[in-house]
Write a protein that holds these residues in place. Structure first.
Motif, short mmCIF file in Angstrom:
data_model
loop_
_atom_site.label_atom_id
_atom_site.label_comp_id
_atom_site.label_asym_id
_atom_site.label_seq_id
_atom_site.Cartn_x
_atom_site.Cartn_y
_atom_site.Cartn_z
N ARG A 1 23.64 13.89 7.92
CA ARG A 1 22.27 13.41 8.15
C ARG A 1 22.13 12.51 9.36
NH1 ARG A 1 20.23 13.10 2.73
NH2 ARG A 1 20.58 15.18 1.89
N SER A 2 23.14 12.50 10.26
CA SER A 2 22.98 11.70 11.47
C SER A 2 21.97 12.37 12.38
CB SER A 2 24.30 11.59 12.23
OG SER A 2 25.29 11.15 11.36
N LEU A 3 21.82 13.69 12.18
CA LEU A 3 20.97 14.47 13.04
C LEU A 3 20.10 15.35 12.15
CD1 LEU A 3 20.75 14.84 16.12
CD2 LEU A 3 22.53 16.59 15.95
N GLY A 4 18.79 15.38 12.46
CA GLY A 4 17.92 16.26 11.69
C GLY A 4 18.23 17.70 12.06
N PHE A 5 18.05 18.64 11.10
CA PHE A 5 18.38 20.02 11.39
C PHE A 5 17.53 20.57 12.53
CE2 PHE A 5 17.57 24.54 11.05
CZ PHE A 5 18.86 25.02 11.20
N SER B 1 18.64 7.22 8.77
CA SER B 1 18.80 7.53 7.36
C SER B 1 19.01 6.24 6.58
CB SER B 1 19.99 8.46 7.13
OG SER B 1 19.70 9.74 7.61
N ASP B 2 18.72 5.13 7.25
CA ASP B 2 18.91 3.84 6.62
C ASP B 2 17.77 3.60 5.63
OD1 ASP B 2 19.81 1.17 6.22
OD2 ASP B 2 18.11 0.56 7.48
N SER C 1 9.59 9.99 15.00
CA SER C 1 10.15 11.31 14.68
C SER C 1 11.66 11.34 14.50
CB SER C 1 9.78 12.32 15.76
OG SER C 1 8.39 12.38 15.91
N LYS C 2 12.25 10.18 14.26
CA LYS C 2 13.71 10.20 14.10
C LYS C 2 14.14 9.94 12.67
CE LYS C 2 14.60 8.35 18.61
NZ LYS C 2 15.14 7.12 19.17
N LEU C 3 13.17 9.83 11.78
CA LEU C 3 13.54 9.52 10.40
C LEU C 3 14.06 10.76 9.69
CD1 LEU C 3 10.54 7.28 9.35
CD2 LEU C 3 12.67 6.65 10.49
N ASN C 4 14.94 10.51 8.77
CA ASN C 4 15.44 11.58 7.90
C ASN C 4 14.29 11.98 6.97
OD1 ASN C 4 16.49 12.94 5.72
ND2 ASN C 4 18.42 11.79 5.76
#
Ligand code: ADP
Ligand code: MG
Ligand code: ZN
Length: 488
Positions: free
Chosen positions: A389-393, A424-425, A468-471
């Motif tokens: 989950r460090s990177l969104g798909f 993802s925090d 736009s960077k949230l999980n």
């Protein structure tokens, strides 16, 4: 095809075995060399020369037999099949007689739902597989005047795999041929080159009224040297026979050749009856005896078979049958996939990327996995970043993957450089969710009153606030919890 008819197909596949020497002599089994340089009295059929059976060819036949769950015959015999042809110097081909080294095996393939009426795999019986020798090659077009004969191929070992008439469409025939091809290449007993004729297929085709128990008259179609030609040729031949039957005309028992440029099959000759070959036992070769030690030795050396591998992937990675089969499409693709799993630690993640972005890229570029620019370890890094989950798909597929293909560096460095790291925090997300709830009391009240569809609006607001960077998955989770907790 007219729905009142059913096609019945059985394939005879000739597999050139990758032994070092020929079937009955020490000449090299190699193509592409000076014509007639790999010959000796045995493969030239000189009087008095005696054949000696190649043990490696026998071992390869055993391996194939075990791979298709067949019976290995403890005793089989060689016969002479006699006919005249310039590329057959002896005037006969040594082949196996009534008992073949391999009898009664099978292969499971995906059934053609259009003709079977349901999805699922079907079992195609392998009647037998017998050892025989190849003929030489005639060239009729070298100088426009004369025909030339090259006997380098004369006596090269063949395993003829005779399938039962269990196939019901061109699609099934092609799927069966593909799985046989995967098998012999995977087992290392054949190089699988269809264009050069190391893997050749003749198809026997008949058509009968649906529901009829007996088979119709069959036609043998030759010259099917690619999977695509085979499908085209069989579809055409099935249609041709169905049309004849519809008109009440008989189908002739004959051999037809596929003419790719005309897109049709054309009559070549009426088929010989077995009698015409005057088969008789080969007096120069003793019966072929196989003992159980030999079978066990071959079994020990058997690599993991495609069907076993597919099952293992399904069990270990929770993949569907179709997915696992697609990943096993070629030994190289399967090996790449396994390398990605190995270094990412995620079977399902690796599968999704291989069948998604990687396959798309290969298709777009018209290349095979051998020419794919990324090493499995590099792709595995990307898979890991998404899995953790460090990177969104979406970000990974739309931005990082293309940048990697363009030579932009590793997944991690691209992610850092472009600031694409996903948040993802949980506490950060909780704070943004709380803010959104406070700022939108109206929609919140409506959602709590049952208007679920408004939730997407809130998610959108929160993601926007997080640049736009949230999980997104976590956002949804936290939002649902917060909404469920109520408050007024
Ligand atoms: P041959 O001696 O002519 O090679 P075989 O009995 O060995 O004949 O059969 C050859 C192939 O023909 C096998 O693959 C078998 O499945 C197939 N076959 C036999 N009968 C039919 C039929 N009626 N329709 C389609 N295929 C058939
Ligand atoms: Mg035959
Ligand atoms: Zn020789």
């Amino acid at each position: 095809m007219n729905s009142g008819y059913e096609a019945v197909i059985g394939l005879e596949v000739h597999v050139q075995l990758r032994t070092r020497s020929k079937m009955f002599c020490a000449c090299p089994n190699a193509t592409g060399d000076t014509p007639n340089s790999h010959t000796c009295p045995v493969c030239l059929g000189l009087p008095g020369a005696l054949p000696v059976l190649n043990a490696e060819a026998v071992r390869m036949a055993l391996v194939l037999g075990l791979a298709v769950s067949a019976n290995i015959q403890p005793e089989s015999t060689f016969y002479r099949k006699q006919y005249f042809y310039p590329d057959l110097p002896k005037g006969y081909q040594i082949t196996q007689g009534p008992v073949a080294i391999i009898e009664a095996g099978y292969l499971d393939i995906p059934g053609d739902a259009r003709v079977r009426g349901e999805d699922g795999s079907v079992r195609i019986r392998v009647e037998r597989a017998h050892l025989e020798e190849d003929a030489g090659k005639s060239h009729h077009d070298l100088d426009g005047k004369s025909s030339h004969v090259d006997l380098n191929r004369a006596g090269v070992p063949l395993l003829e795999i005779v399938g039962a008439p269990d196939l019901r469409s061109a699609q099934e025939a092609s799927d069966y041929l593909k799985s046989l091809h995967r098998l012999v290449v995977g087992l290392g007993i054949c190089d699988g080159n269809m264009e050069e004729g190391s893997f050749r297929c003749d198809a026997n085709v008949s058509v009968r009224p649906s529901g009829e128990a007996t088979y119709g008259t069959r036609v043998e179609v030759k010259n099917l040297n690619s999977f695509r030609f085979m499908r085209q040729a069989l579809d055409h031949e099935i249609e041709r026979q169905a049309t004849l039957l519809e008109r009440g005309e008989p189908v002739q028992m004959e051999t037809r050749g596929w003419d790719a440029s005309l897109g049709e099959t054309r009559g070549q000759r009426t088929k010989e009856a077995a009698m015409d070959y005057r088969y008789f036992p080969e007096p120069d070769l003793p019966p072929l005896l196989i003992d159980s030690t030999e079978i066990e030795r071959a079994r020990m050396a058997l690599p993991e078979l495609p069907a076993q591998r597919i099952q293992r992937w399904r069990d270990d990675y929770g993949l569907g049958l179709g997915e696992a089969q697609a990943l096993a499409q070629s030994p190289a693709f399967a090996a790449y996939f396994e390398a990605v799993v190995e270094s990412s630690g995620s079977g399902s993640g690796a599968a999704a990327w291989m069948l998604g972005e990687v396959s798309r890229t290969l298709n777009d570029r018209g290349i095979g996995i051998d020419s794919f620019p990324l090493a499995p370890e590099a792709l595995a890094k990307l898979v890991s970043l998404v899995e953790s989950r460090s990177l969104g798909f979406g970000t990974a597929a739309d931005q990082v993957f293309p940048a990697m293909l363009a030579g932009g560096g590793s997944a991690e460095s691209i992610m850092h450089q472009r600031g694409l790291e996903q948040v993802s925090d949980r506490s950060t997300i909780e704070a943004l969710v709380a803010q959104a709830l406070a700022a939108n009391p109206g929609p919140v009240a409506q959602i709590r009153a049952g208007k679920e569809s408004l939730k997407g609006f809130l998610v959108g607001q929160i993601l926007k606030a997080g640049q736009s960077k949230l999980n997104a998955k976590l956002v949804n989770e936290v939002l649902s919890e917060a909404l469920a907790k109520g408050g007024s």
